[in-house]
Motif scaffolding. Structure first.
Motif, PDB file in Angstrom:
ATOM      1  N   THR A  97      -9.840   7.080  -2.180  1.00 38.54           N
ATOM      2  CA  THR A  97     -11.304   7.203  -2.169  1.00 38.54           C
ATOM      3  C   THR A  97     -11.812   6.962  -3.592  1.00 38.54           C
ATOM      4  O   THR A  97     -11.024   6.791  -4.531  1.00 38.54           O
ATOM      5  CB  THR A  97     -11.723   8.601  -1.709  1.00 38.54           C
ATOM      6  OG1 THR A  97     -11.202   9.576  -2.642  1.00 38.54           O
ATOM      7  CG2 THR A  97     -11.175   8.910  -0.327  1.00 38.54           C
ATOM      8  N   GLU A  98     -13.108   6.954  -3.748  1.00 40.64           N
ATOM      9  CA  GLU A  98     -13.687   6.738  -5.088  1.00 40.64           C
ATOM     10  C   GLU A  98     -13.239   7.830  -6.052  1.00 40.64           C
ATOM     11  O   GLU A  98     -12.887   7.561  -7.202  1.00 40.64           O
ATOM     12  CB  GLU A  98     -15.215   6.704  -4.984  1.00 40.64           C
ATOM     13  CG  GLU A  98     -15.904   6.351  -6.298  1.00 40.64           C
ATOM     14  CD  GLU A  98     -17.407   6.257  -6.152  1.00 40.64           C
ATOM     15  OE1 GLU A  98     -18.097   6.122  -7.172  1.00 40.64           O
ATOM     16  OE2 GLU A  98     -17.901   6.326  -5.005  1.00 40.64           O
ATOM     17  N   LYS A  99     -13.213   9.081  -5.585  1.00 36.61           N
ATOM     18  CA  LYS A  99     -12.776  10.197  -6.437  1.00 36.61           C
ATOM     19  C   LYS A  99     -11.302  10.066  -6.806  1.00 36.61           C
ATOM     20  O   LYS A  99     -10.915  10.326  -7.950  1.00 36.61           O
ATOM     21  CB  LYS A  99     -13.004  11.526  -5.708  1.00 36.61           C
ATOM     22  CG  LYS A  99     -14.459  11.904  -5.540  1.00 36.61           C
ATOM     23  CD  LYS A  99     -14.591  13.246  -4.838  1.00 36.61           C
ATOM     24  CE  LYS A  99     -16.058  13.637  -4.658  1.00 36.61           C
ATOM     25  NZ  LYS A  99     -16.184  14.938  -3.948  1.00 36.61           N
ATOM     26  N   MET A 100     -10.499   9.668  -5.841  1.00 34.67           N
ATOM     27  CA  MET A 100      -9.068   9.523  -6.104  1.00 34.67           C
ATOM     28  C   MET A 100      -8.796   8.408  -7.107  1.00 34.67           C
ATOM     29  O   MET A 100      -7.885   8.511  -7.943  1.00 34.67           O
ATOM     30  CB  MET A 100      -8.320   9.247  -4.789  1.00 34.67           C
ATOM     31  CG  MET A 100      -8.356  10.413  -3.805  1.00 34.67           C
ATOM     32  SD  MET A 100      -7.706   9.981  -2.164  1.00 34.67           S
ATOM     33  CE  MET A 100      -5.966   9.774  -2.531  1.00 34.67           C
ATOM     34  N   ASN A 101      -9.578   7.330  -7.064  1.00 33.79           N
ATOM     35  CA  ASN A 101      -9.388   6.223  -8.003  1.00 33.79           C
ATOM     36  C   ASN A 101      -9.638   6.658  -9.447  1.00 33.79           C
ATOM     37  O   ASN A 101      -8.993   6.176 -10.380  1.00 33.79           O
ATOM     38  CB  ASN A 101     -10.309   5.056  -7.653  1.00 33.79           C
ATOM     39  CG  ASN A 101      -9.776   4.242  -6.483  1.00 33.79           C
ATOM     40  OD1 ASN A 101      -8.570   4.056  -6.359  1.00 33.79           O
ATOM     41  ND2 ASN A 101     -10.664   3.747  -5.629  1.00 33.79           N
ATOM     42  N   LEU A 102     -10.595   7.590  -9.623  1.00 39.05           N
ATOM     43  CA  LEU A 102     -10.910   8.062 -10.975  1.00 39.05           C
ATOM     44  C   LEU A 102      -9.731   8.786 -11.611  1.00 39.05           C
ATOM     45  O   LEU A 102      -9.549   8.740 -12.834  1.00 39.05           O
ATOM     46  CB  LEU A 102     -12.149   8.983 -10.935  1.00 39.05           C
ATOM     47  CG  LEU A 102     -13.479   8.306 -10.549  1.00 39.05           C
ATOM     48  CD1 LEU A 102     -14.574   9.356 -10.413  1.00 39.05           C
ATOM     49  CD2 LEU A 102     -13.864   7.251 -11.579  1.00 39.05           C
ATOM     50  N   SER A 103      -8.945   9.453 -10.794  1.00 39.82           N
ATOM     51  CA  SER A 103      -7.773  10.192 -11.305  1.00 39.82           C
ATOM     52  C   SER A 103      -6.460   9.467 -11.025  1.00 39.82           C
ATOM     53  O   SER A 103      -5.391  10.054 -11.141  1.00 39.82           O
ATOM     54  CB  SER A 103      -7.737  11.596 -10.695  1.00 39.82           C
ATOM     55  OG  SER A 103      -7.720  11.521  -9.271  1.00 39.82           O
ATOM     56  N   THR A 632       3.891   9.352 -16.751  1.00 44.76           N
ATOM     57  CA  THR A 632       3.307  10.094 -15.619  1.00 44.76           C
ATOM     58  C   THR A 632       4.171  10.057 -14.357  1.00 44.76           C
ATOM     59  O   THR A 632       4.041  10.916 -13.500  1.00 44.76           O
ATOM     60  CB  THR A 632       1.912   9.537 -15.268  1.00 44.76           C
ATOM     61  OG1 THR A 632       2.031   8.147 -14.933  1.00 44.76           O
ATOM     62  CG2 THR A 632       0.966   9.705 -16.444  1.00 44.76           C
ATOM     63  N   ASN A 633       5.030   9.065 -14.237  1.00 44.81           N
ATOM     64  CA  ASN A 633       5.830   8.922 -13.015  1.00 44.81           C
ATOM     65  C   ASN A 633       7.316   9.073 -13.311  1.00 44.81           C
ATOM     66  O   ASN A 633       7.828   8.524 -14.292  1.00 44.81           O
ATOM     67  CB  ASN A 633       5.590   7.544 -12.365  1.00 44.81           C
ATOM     68  CG  ASN A 633       4.168   7.388 -11.873  1.00 44.81           C
ATOM     69  OD1 ASN A 633       3.705   8.131 -11.015  1.00 44.81           O
ATOM     70  ND2 ASN A 633       3.451   6.405 -12.420  1.00 44.81           N
ATOM     71  N   GLN A 634       7.976   9.824 -12.454  1.00 43.98           N
ATOM     72  CA  GLN A 634       9.425   9.981 -12.553  1.00 43.98           C
ATOM     73  C   GLN A 634      10.115   8.839 -11.799  1.00 43.98           C
ATOM     74  O   GLN A 634       9.725   8.505 -10.687  1.00 43.98           O
ATOM     75  CB  GLN A 634       9.860  11.325 -11.952  1.00 43.98           C
ATOM     76  CG  GLN A 634       9.374  12.540 -12.714  1.00 43.98           C
ATOM     77  CD  GLN A 634      10.060  12.701 -14.050  1.00 43.98           C
ATOM     78  OE1 GLN A 634      11.223  12.338 -14.218  1.00 43.98           O
ATOM     79  NE2 GLN A 634       9.333  13.260 -15.019  1.00 43.98           N
TER      80      GLN A 634
END
Length: 780
Positions: A97-103, A632-634
């Motif tokens: 979603t738009e909110k998820m894209n921001l983070s 940020t990613n394992q």
């Protein structure tokens, strides 16, 4: 009431036989419940669709992939077709979603492109939206209820905007989660018209007869036969020209066919997840288990025939009727059977989640299928009646006067029948042991097969977005370690090449696997070039060129493959070389046409060849370097050998499931032979006493009691071996690469069966042989 009391007194009086009968029946019923629920679930796939009997997938003798434009042509020319839909499987996609894209968050799940008639053809009900319009406009998506909750929580997702792989879409509908017994599975349906606005040339692909990358489903009018439809479709001009070339290259197969929806679950494709042969085998195993439970019940019931007959005869002397004695035996059997099914169902409720998890299967729950509870109770009652017919007649067959006087009437009566039953049991057990050993041998053969590349000491990493952006710097940093010898980037690891291209080249249809790789790949795996040359590592001029395998050159009939070109997504690439064949896919299938595509993109997998001495230290080093480029990613470092062995996980799980059933059969067979040993021990009680009084030793009596069992097992072995050979030879014919039916497998199965049987019987024989001869002689 008196009869019921009499029945329970009898069950308690002969409690040893009753307990063994219940234990045996619980074992049999539990196995039958598991097999029945699993097989019925697998065979229920796609049956919930209202139009399931009239829906077909259009296929050629090559594959199920055909041009998307074929759907429009069929719709325009065949009035017998009600609905036509084109499908393109996008696979795993990133939803946000738009909110998820921001983070920088997203949900990864499957997405499917489908034309607007999809929801009119298939019975996937909508919660919100009109099935006739939700998939018409470009950029429209229909998502499942569960995906909606993951993206928006409790908010209504209808009409809102989401991104799929960074592209914007509007939620035009929300549907219920697709049923577990649906072959087609996806959390999102994207309107097929969206492809026509794709800037990467998809509009050209969907309207081209050269792009064979889509599935087309049709819904025929009621009563229209598939053969008639195939004939009419084949006569369409556009199809006729394409099918001529396919027929020339596959003269032994029909160039066009319609696969019924009910068969889709068993098809060899990304949707096909089941094997009809395995389901039929499991059904046969269920029947075998039922027969073995039947045999055990009869043997346990008749193991104390003399005492049972005497008790029933006394009842008749005291005024009871012979018919009532028979009814009593039948009712006893029904009660024992009902107790057993109740216990079996209770155990099933406790263990079925564990079985589903361990064997990675579904369908063992009674949820939404309570009717099966009723059927299992009816089965148990029917079983009780049928299994008691022989014992009820057997117990009441002796003259009352002889039974009351204590004369032994049952020494030889019914012996041949009981012997035949035990032989049948061991035919099943030995056959299943042989089958299990061969299945294990085949799995071992696959895992240790030389697939034709150097796969030793290779680890794999699935790269993240940040790692792909800095792929060269990341590789250069890793290569500073002395423990890392070489590297290569690729779109896929060996065994998991998921890109297939359908093309029309030089007037013929070509279906080929495509493997995007870098310059290092061929040298990394020591793949030999048979003709032409390899990719030049010091030049960018070879980007978007191809090297095909020998199988492709032979399949396409190219005498001079280096003179040909292959169309890419938006380019035309030269074929510069031909590589030797190697097994880049699962060993169940023959080597397929394949091409290496040199590209400077698609760096989704990094493979490293490492020194074998310091694995743990090297893995830690790789992870530390990866953290510098992507904090940020394992990342997960896996060995290529483990990944290749995972290709056979499904077969391995099914093999374990069959072994699980085999163990059940062996246990039931052992119970059967134990029941018969009880019977023989009672029959020969007096004979054993006389022999001991006359000087016979314990081991001689044990030998006398065991010799018959050895004969029965030998007869069962001679019957089971050819049957198992024929069955397993037929099974192995399904695989391109298969093991041999070695003699030692059959010998080992015989030794295992003989050993288990002797251990089971010898204990009972020893008890009978060591009994006080005085007690034996008094036994009458």
């Amino acid at each position: 009431m008196h009869l019921i009391k009499q029945i329970f007194r009898s069950i308690l009086k002969f409690r040893m036989a009753s307990l063994f009968s219940i234990f045996s029946l619980v074992t049999a019923f539990l196995c039958i419940i598991i097999i029945t629920l699993y097989v019925s679930f697998e065979k229920s796939f796609d049956q919930f669709h209202t139009n399931n009997s009239s829906i077909y997938r259009v296929e050629t003798s090559y594959s199920a992939w055909i041009p998307a434009i074929a759907a429009d042509v069929i719709k325009e020319n065949i009035p017998e077709v009600v609905n036509v839909t084109s499908i393109w499987n996008r696979g795993k996609s990133k939803f946000a979603t738009e909110k998820m894209n921001l983070s920088d968050q997203f949900v990864s799940t499957d997405a499917l492109y489908a034309s607007d008639e999809f929801l009119r053809m298939f019975s996937f009900p909508l919660i919100i939206g009109d099935k006739n319009t939700v998939l018409i406009e470009p950029g429209n998506v229909v998502i499942t209820e569960s995906l909606s909750k993951k993206l928006f929580g409790k908010e209504n997702a209808y009409g809102k905007t989401i991104t799929i792989n960074k592209a914007e879409f509007m939620v035009s509908g929300i549907m219920h989660d697709l049923p577990n017994n649906s072959t087609i599975q996806s959390d999102c349906l994207i309107s097929f018209s969206t492809l026509t606005r794709d800037a990467r040339g998809k509009i050209k692909a969907t309207k081209s007869w050269s792009e064979w990358s889509y599935n087309v489903f049709i819904q025929a009018r009621k009563g229209i036969k598939p053969k008639k439809l195939v004939q009419k479709i084949s006569q369409i001009d556009q199809f006729d020209k394409k099918l001529e070339g396919i027929k020339e290259r596959n003269p032994n197969k029909e160039p066009l066919s319609l696969r019924p929806l009910k068969e889709l679950h068993y098809a060899s494709s990304y949707w096909g997840k089941s094997n009809k042969l395995i389901l039929n085998i499991l059904s046969i195993l269920g029947f075998m288990i039922m027969c073995m439970g039947f045999v055990n019940f009869i043997n346990f019931s008749t193991s104390q025939a003399s005492n049972r007959a005497k008790a029933l005869s006394i009842q008749q002397v005291l005024g009871g009727k012979k018919q009532m004695a028979r009814i009593q035996v039948i009712l006893e059997s029904i009660i024992l059977s009902l107790i057993s099914i109740i216990v079996a169902i209770a155990i099933h409720f406790l263990i079925y989640p564990t079985i589903e998890s361990f064997f990675e299967i579904k369908g063992l729950s009674f949820e939404s299928r309570p009717i099966y509870l009723i059927w299992f109770f009816i089965l148990s009652i029917s079983f009780g009646v049928l299994a008691s017919l022989y014992p009820s007649n057997y117990f009441n067959s002796a003259p009352i006067s002889e039974v009351i006087k204590g004369k032994i009437f049952f020494v030889k009566k019914g012996k041949a029948f009981r012997n035949a039953l035990i032989i049948i049991q061991f035919v099943f057990a030995i056959g299943l042991i042989i089958s299990t050993l061969i299945i294990e041998k085949q799995l071992h053969f696959w895992k240790n097969f030389d697939i034709g590349i150097d796969k030793e000491h290779v680890v794999c990493i699935r790269t993240t977005k940040d790692l792909r952006e800095h792929h060269q710097a990341f590789a250069d940093e890793l290569m500073k370690s002395r423990e890392i010898l070489d590297y290569t980037y690729s779109n896929f690891i060996p065994g998991q090449v998921g890109m297939g291209w359908g093309r029309e080249i030089d007037g013929q249809y070509v279906n080929i696997k495509c493997w995007p790789i870098d310059h290092h790949f061929l040298d990394f795996f020591k793949i030999k070039i048979a003709e032409g040359r390899s990719f030049n590592p010091n030049s960018q001029a070879d980007i978007n060129t191809f090297i095909i395998n020998r199988k492709a050159a032979e399949e396409f009939g190219w005498e001079n493959p280096l003179e040909h070109q292959m169309g890419g997504f938006d380019f035309l690439g030269d074929i510069i070389g031909v590589a030797e064949n190697f097994n880049f896919s699962r060993l169940q299938d023959e080597i397929m046409p394949m091409q290496f595509w040199l590209t400077n993109k698609r760096k989704y997998v990094l493979m490293l060849r490492v020194q074998p001495q310091k694995y743990q230290q090297t893995v830690t080093y790789i992870k530390n370097i990866a953290q510098k480029f992507d904090s940020t990613n394992q990342i997960d470092v896996k060995f290529l050998d483990d990944q290749l062995n995972a290709l056979y996980t499904k077969e391995e799980k099914i093999a374990r499931f069959i072994e699980f059933i085999t163990l059940w059969c062996v246990i039931l067979a052992m119970f059967g032979i134990l029941g018969l040993s009880f019977f023989i021990g009672y029959d020969k009680t007096k004979e054993i006493g006389i022999r001991k009084v006359n000087g016979a030793k314990t081991h001689e009596i044990i030998k006398m009691l065991n010799i018959d069992f050895l004969k029965w097992i030998a007869i069962a072995y001679l019957i089971a071996c050819p049957l198992a050979y024929l069955a397993m030879n037929k099974w192995l014919e399904n695989f391109a690469y298969r093991t041999e039916l070695s003699w030692w497998v059959f010998a080992l199965a015989g030794i295992i069966t003989m050993g288990i049987a002797l251990l089971t019987v010898s204990f009972q024989s020893w008890r009978a042989a060591t009994r006080n001869p005085v007690e034996s002689l008094r036994y009458e």
